[in-house]
Design an enzyme around this catalytic site. Structure first.
Site, PDB file in Angstrom:
ATOM      1  N   CYS A  76      28.103 -14.400  -9.588  1.00 29.10           N
ATOM      2  CA  CYS A  76      27.715 -13.558 -10.714  1.00 29.10           C
ATOM      3  C   CYS A  76      28.951 -13.114 -11.484  1.00 29.10           C
ATOM      4  O   CYS A  76      29.865 -12.539 -10.905  1.00 29.10           O
ATOM      5  CB  CYS A  76      26.950 -12.347 -10.210  1.00 29.10           C
ATOM      6  SG  CYS A  76      26.602 -11.166 -11.518  1.00 29.10           S
ATOM      7  N   CYS A 168      19.747 -11.220 -12.532  1.00 32.60           N
ATOM      8  CA  CYS A 168      20.519 -10.877 -11.342  1.00 32.60           C
ATOM      9  C   CYS A 168      20.254 -11.925 -10.270  1.00 32.60           C
ATOM     10  O   CYS A 168      19.114 -12.293 -10.011  1.00 32.60           O
ATOM     11  CB  CYS A 168      20.086  -9.509 -10.850  1.00 32.60           C
ATOM     12  SG  CYS A 168      20.669  -9.139  -9.206  1.00 32.60           S
ATOM     13  N   GLU A 361       4.116   8.943   9.900  1.00 33.98           N
ATOM     14  CA  GLU A 361       4.889   8.792   8.665  1.00 33.98           C
ATOM     15  C   GLU A 361       4.729  10.059   7.832  1.00 33.98           C
ATOM     16  O   GLU A 361       3.648  10.626   7.762  1.00 33.98           O
ATOM     17  CB  GLU A 361       4.373   7.549   7.921  1.00 33.98           C
ATOM     18  CG  GLU A 361       4.670   7.459   6.455  1.00 33.98           C
ATOM     19  CD  GLU A 361       6.146   7.358   6.119  1.00 33.98           C
ATOM     20  OE1 GLU A 361       6.874   6.600   6.782  1.00 33.98           O
ATOM     21  OE2 GLU A 361       6.565   8.067   5.177  1.00 33.98           O
ATOM     22  N   ASP A 415      11.874   3.617  13.358  1.00 32.08           N
ATOM     23  CA  ASP A 415      12.547   2.981  12.216  1.00 32.08           C
ATOM     24  C   ASP A 415      12.873   4.070  11.195  1.00 32.08           C
ATOM     25  O   ASP A 415      12.299   4.110  10.109  1.00 32.08           O
ATOM     26  CB  ASP A 415      11.620   1.908  11.608  1.00 32.08           C
ATOM     27  CG  ASP A 415      12.267   1.146  10.459  1.00 32.08           C
ATOM     28  OD1 ASP A 415      13.480   1.316  10.221  1.00 32.08           O
ATOM     29  OD2 ASP A 415      11.550   0.374   9.784  1.00 32.08           O
ATOM     30  N   CYS A 442      18.764   1.522   9.810  1.00 32.34           N
ATOM     31  CA  CYS A 442      19.442   1.081   8.588  1.00 32.34           C
ATOM     32  C   CYS A 442      20.794   1.773   8.446  1.00 32.34           C
ATOM     33  O   CYS A 442      21.453   1.657   7.423  1.00 32.34           O
ATOM     34  CB  CYS A 442      18.573   1.342   7.368  1.00 32.34           C
ATOM     35  SG  CYS A 442      18.090   3.048   7.184  1.00 32.34           S
TER      36      CYS A 442
HETATM   37  N1  SAH Z   1       8.831   1.070   9.281  1.00 32.83           N
HETATM   38  C1  SAH Z   1       8.551   1.095   7.864  1.00 32.83           C
HETATM   39  C2  SAH Z   1       9.323   2.146   7.075  1.00 32.83           C
HETATM   40  C3  SAH Z   1      10.757   2.376   7.430  1.00 32.83           C
HETATM   41  S1  SAH Z   1      11.645   3.356   6.261  1.00 32.83           S
HETATM   42  C4  SAH Z   1       8.802  -0.270   7.281  1.00 32.83           C
HETATM   43  O1  SAH Z   1       9.586  -1.057   7.804  1.00 32.83           O
HETATM   44  O2  SAH Z   1       8.204  -0.595   6.264  1.00 32.83           O
HETATM   45  C5  SAH Z   1      11.609   4.949   6.971  1.00 32.83           C
HETATM   46  C6  SAH Z   1      10.301   5.685   6.741  1.00 32.83           C
HETATM   47  O3  SAH Z   1      10.424   6.985   7.357  1.00 32.83           O
HETATM   48  C7  SAH Z   1       9.970   5.964   5.283  1.00 32.83           C
HETATM   49  O4  SAH Z   1       8.662   5.477   5.053  1.00 32.83           O
HETATM   50  C8  SAH Z   1      10.021   7.495   5.161  1.00 32.83           C
HETATM   51  O5  SAH Z   1       9.049   8.022   4.268  1.00 32.83           O
HETATM   52  C9  SAH Z   1       9.732   7.942   6.569  1.00 32.83           C
HETATM   53  N2  SAH Z   1      10.236   9.252   6.998  1.00 32.83           N
HETATM   54  C10 SAH Z   1      11.335   9.905   6.574  1.00 32.83           C
HETATM   55  N3  SAH Z   1      11.523  11.027   7.291  1.00 32.83           N
HETATM   56  C11 SAH Z   1      10.512  11.091   8.196  1.00 32.83           C
HETATM   57  C12 SAH Z   1      10.182  12.001   9.231  1.00 32.83           C
HETATM   58  N4  SAH Z   1      10.907  13.078   9.469  1.00 32.83           N
HETATM   59  N5  SAH Z   1       9.085  11.746   9.988  1.00 32.83           N
HETATM   60  C13 SAH Z   1       8.331  10.645   9.752  1.00 32.83           C
HETATM   61  N6  SAH Z   1       8.593   9.749   8.786  1.00 32.83           N
HETATM   62  C14 SAH Z   1       9.682   9.968   8.005  1.00 32.83           C
END
Ligand code: SAH
Length: 486
Positions: A76, A168, A361, A415, A442
């Site tokens: 790019c 992009c 969530e 996650d 992440c």
């Molecule tokens: N496992 C899912 C999302 C991962 S991202 C996937 O792979 O698609 C992390 C997620 O945690 C987001 O959706 C966010 O809204 C949620 N999150 C953030 N803080 C949180 C908390 N304290 N308790 C529960 N969920 C939460």
């Protein structure tokens, strides 16, 4: 060594010997550590001193004296100015090595695990076969250039000036013709682009999503107003593109950096697109598999709305989730919690192989999507709860009777967002004593911190593997398997 005091704008020679978390080059000279954007590990550069502190400072590349052996010609032309990629000039192989090392280093330094232990448990990083055109989502800001023409592209690093990049290379080919239609339409019908400084103008952003398997396209126009003028004309032009499935308008009249407002109105077609995530049969399968994107028996369908969180790299997501599922070690009899479940992406993967899955969530809309996705795929063994993981889990723990399967899960999958898991969440996980914990992360710094807590609480690390979800950026995802010590 004697500290030689440099002043701002002084030029000095610097060898780049390391890389920072965002891919910036790091070099040491005269007791100082310098962070240099766009300098690569192995470069010897003429640096210009910028901001200086006591032991460290920032510098710019004035000239590359001896280029690093890992330098490649970036595809790019805007990679330096654009804020989207940080390490495109680094060979992909070296990028992967950097990400692997970043995870390993954090687990050792922050988690306090020994290098021997981690090297024994850590599997090779999983990269992409073709690290371009991988993003299924793009959000283009719309603005006006000095001559008054409509421009769209990406923000320059750390600023809000728009660099015109309509194709992009991380995004799909479908983006460019969509933007060109929108720009022509704006010019013809005198639709004003939004101006962040004055708060005036109509069109702020264009959000495009593309289903890699279904080839369905979603276009969402984010506007500073109630209505789109010359809407029918735009819709009819967009419909000439194959795959157009959902066209919507999102209203955002606030003076904010947040892209989407609260209200979305579908103006043509469906309010969502559908896409699939496919299960790879074993975790060995995750390396070097060609990408077919066909609907298979083990594919899970997801409905994605403009607001939904959905992983942006479908190729790598399949590898990541297949590994998480493999680590969960399910036979069909297990009770599983999936914490931070979003729209149930991992939960529904798990539901294919478990007796029962409980998802938690914080975003109510995501839980609505998760429930709909469970229905869409015919799963009746997944249940979802809205709330904070650190509140929902302890609440169940307090109120349920001993012996309830929800209290004694076989597996807990987490996650979390970058800040990692809350202490109260980790404490309850430890009380529940699942056989296995699968941690998808992440941010390897908070992962390392949480691994220490879990291991001090009676678990041991079995496997760690880094995944490259975001090629050419400094980000890295990790999946880790922990098991209960006997
Ligand atoms: N496992 C899912 C999302 C991962 S991202 C996937 O792979 O698609 C992390 C997620 O945690 C987001 O959706 C966010 O809204 C949620 N999150 C953030 N803080 C949180 C908390 N304290 N308790 C529960 N969920 C939460």
């Amino acid at each position: 060594m004697e500290n030689i005091t440099l002043k701002k704008n002084d030029i000095f020679e610097l060898e780049i010997t390391d890389m920072g978390v965002d891919g910036e080059g790091i070099g040491h000279v005269d007791g100082m550590t310098y962070f240099v954007k766009d300098a690569l590990i192995g470069d010897v550069i003429k640096a210009r001193a910028m901001k200086l502190k006591k032991n460290y400072g920032y510098a710019r590349v004035e000239e590359v004296i001896t280029p690093s052996a890992f330098r490649v010609e970036p595809k790019c032309p805007e990679h330096k100015r654009c804020g989207g990629c940080q390490i495109q000039a680094l060979s992909y192989e070296k990028q992967l090595e950097f990400k692997h090392e970043k995870v390993r280093g954090n687990i050792i330094r922050i988690g306090g695990f020994s290098a021997e232990e981690i090297d024994e448990k850590m599997l090779p990083v999983v990269g992409m076969e073709e690290p371009f055109r991988y993003r299924n989502k793009a959000q283009f800001p719309i603005g006006t250039d000095k001559e008054g023409n409509v421009v769209t592209g990406f923000y320059a690093a750390r600023t809000h000036s728009i660099i015109p990049v309509e194709d992009c290379l991380l995004g799909v080919k479908e983006n460019a013709p969509i933007l060109s239609i929108i720009k022509d339409w704006m010019n013809e019908y005198h639709i004003p682009a939004y101006n962040e400084e004055t708060g005036k103008g109509l069109l702020r952003h264009v959000l495009i999503r593309f289903g890699f398997t279904t080839k369905e396209i979603m276009v969402c126009l984010i506007i500073n107003g109630k209505k789109l003028t010359a809407q029918e004309e735009l819709v009819s032009r967009l419909l000439e593109l194959e795959g157009m499935t959902s066209i919507s308008v999102n209203i955002n009249t606030k003076n904010t950096n947040v892209i989407l407002g609260d209200v979305t109105e579908c103006i043509w077609g469906q309010s969502y697109i559908t896409d699939y995530i496919h299960l790879r049969t074993t975790s060995d399968d995750v390396v070097g598999t060609s990408q077919e994107f066909e609907v298979t028996d083990t594919a899970v369908a997801y409905r994605i709305s403009p607001q939904s969180f959905y992983q942006v790299n479908p190729v790598q997501t399949e590898k990541l989730y297949s590994t998480a599922l493999d680590y969960a070690g399910l036979t069909g009899e297990e009770y599983v919690w999936d914490l931070y479940c979003g729209i149930g992406t991992i939960s529904l993967f798990l539901a294919q192989k478990a007796k029962k899955v409980y998802g938690v969530e914080i975003v109510p809309q995501a839980i609505e999507d998760a429930k709909n996705n469970a229905k869409l795929n015919g799963f009746d063994n997944a249940e979802f709860f809205v709330g904070k993981a650190e509140e929902v889990l302890p609440e169940f723990y307090k109120n349920l009777k001993a012996g309830d399967a929800m209290l004694n899960p076989d597996v807990i999958v987490v996650d979390p967002p970058r800040k990692g898991c809350d202490q109260a969440c980790l404490d309850t996980m430890l009380k529940m004593q699942p056989e296995r914990i699968v941690y998808v992360s992440c941010d390897s710094a908070t992962l390392a911190r949480d691994l220490r807590i879990l291991c001090d609480g009676g678990y041991e690390i079995k496997k760690v593997r880094a995944f490259d979800q975001f090629a050419h950026t400094g980000h890295v995802e990790t999946v880790c398997l922990l098991t209960k010590l006997k």
